[in-house]
Motif scaffolding. Structure first.
Motif, short mmCIF file in Angstrom:
data_model
loop_
_atom_site.label_atom_id
_atom_site.label_comp_id
_atom_site.label_asym_id
_atom_site.label_seq_id
_atom_site.Cartn_x
_atom_site.Cartn_y
_atom_site.Cartn_z
N UNK A 129 42.78 30.64 50.42
CA UNK A 129 44.66 29.87 49.83
C UNK A 129 45.15 29.36 49.12
N UNK A 130 44.33 28.61 48.59
CA UNK A 130 44.73 28.04 47.59
C UNK A 130 44.93 29.09 45.73
N UNK A 131 43.91 30.16 46.05
CA UNK A 131 44.15 31.02 45.02
C UNK A 131 45.37 31.63 45.13
N UNK A 132 46.53 32.00 46.41
CA UNK A 132 47.50 32.07 46.71
C UNK A 132 49.14 31.28 46.60
N UNK A 133 48.06 29.97 46.77
CA UNK A 133 49.30 29.28 46.47
C UNK A 133 49.16 28.92 44.71
N UNK A 134 48.24 29.13 43.98
CA UNK A 134 48.59 29.30 42.49
C UNK A 134 49.26 30.16 41.86
N UNK A 135 49.35 31.02 42.54
CA UNK A 135 49.75 32.63 41.85
C UNK A 135 51.94 32.71 42.63
N UNK A 136 51.77 31.78 43.58
CA UNK A 136 52.94 31.64 43.89
C UNK A 136 53.76 30.91 42.66
N UNK A 137 53.06 29.10 42.11
CA UNK A 137 53.34 28.43 41.22
C UNK A 137 53.01 29.18 39.76
N UNK A 138 52.59 30.17 39.54
CA UNK A 138 52.33 31.31 38.36
C UNK A 138 54.17 32.16 37.35
#
Length: 299
Positions: free
Chosen positions: A260-269
């Protein structure tokens, strides 16, 4: 704090560097004929790590560097010691040994040495090679682009002054040999860096699907460490006590949180990447306008 964060905080941050990845390794065993009068090999007294880092100097005029560092942690000590360091331009080849399957073995070929390593696990080795490959790609492209921009500016802004200087110089002092040497040195200094060769590496490690590959291998590394910790707790004295066992439910929860944290990080990038492209486009337009103005006023 895990061991990679400790290495980054103790070794790299004080030198204006940022660690990208670290892998625990040991020398690959070679078949040697042991002398009868020599004692058998003793247990290794240190732990070795191979790290990839980016040098980020505070002074913007200094160029950024991509570095490969060998770090050791000796038994009984909590500190880390920097032993060797190479610039990525000294790296000639990365050999993955097995192109068809995951394996912990890999070789690093530098200008003056060849290191044969075995990683702690296949997942750690694959994660290291994957990040090193894309870091080399980004570094070489960025440096080649900066050299091209610098060469273009020198060609436009200094062409007239160089011609005038050559006319004013004494013909006896400017010999053909010295001119040829200067041209060769300028070409050598403006040559783009040579990218290291990656051989016998799986194709999934050298593709552009970075997010998926990183997620898979980071999860594998995490699960391997949890497995090693569980085996250690079971084999160590008092390993069966309450609170020391790691259940598979907690592992699944940790993996889910990481995903979940990696997916959120991708959405922010993604918005940041779009903004970067937009700024690059505007900068190119400004550069073109400045170039046109310079040509207009030079006439």
């Amino acid at each position: 704090m895990n061991i990679q964060s400790s290495i980054n905080k103790e070794v790299f941050i004080p030198h204006d560097e940022r660690m990208l990845v670290a892998v625990e390794v040991q020398r690959r065993k070679r078949k040697r004929k042991r002398m009868s009068f020599l004692p058998p090999g003793a247990r290794r007294d240190c732990t070795t790590f191979i790290c990839v880092s980016v040098c980020q100097p505070e002074v913007t005029t200094k160029p950024r560097q991509l570095l490969i560092t060998k770090i050791k942690q000796f038994v009984g000590s909590s500190s880390f010691t920097r032993r060797s360091q190479w610039n990525v331009e000294q790296l000639r080849q990365v050999n993955g040994i097995h192109p068809q399957k995951d394996s912990p073995e890999f070789d690093l070929v530098f200008d003056n040495t060849v290191d044969q390593w075995v990683a702690r696990s296949s997942a750690e080795k694959c994660l290291f090679v994957h990040i090193l490959y894309h870091a080399c790609q980004t570094y070489c492209k960025g440096k080649a682009g900066s050299l091209m921009k610098a060469g273009g500016l020198d060609h436009v802004g200094r062409k007239g002054s160089q011609c005038a200087q050559l006319v004013q110089e004494d013909p006896a002092e400017s010999t053909p040999d010295s001119t040829a040497i200067n041209v060769k040195s300028k070409r050598k200094s403006s040559a783009p860096p040579r990218q290291p060769e990656f051989i016998n590496c799986q194709s999934k490690l050298t593709t552009d699907s970075r997010t998926v590959t990183l997620l898979i291998y980071r999860c594998k590394v995490y699960l391997d460490r949890i497995k090693d910790r569980r085996v250690f707790n079971q084999t160590s004295p008092g390993g069966g006590q309450r609170g020391q066992r790691v259940t598979w439910s907690s592992v699944a929860e940790a993996v889910q949180r990481m995903k979940v944290s990696l997916v959120g990080r991708g959405d922010r990038l993604t918005p940041a990447e779009d903004k970067t492209v937009e700024l690059m486009h505007k900068a190119q337009q400004l550069a073109d306008a400045a170039h046109k103005l310079a040509l207009k006023f030079s006439k």
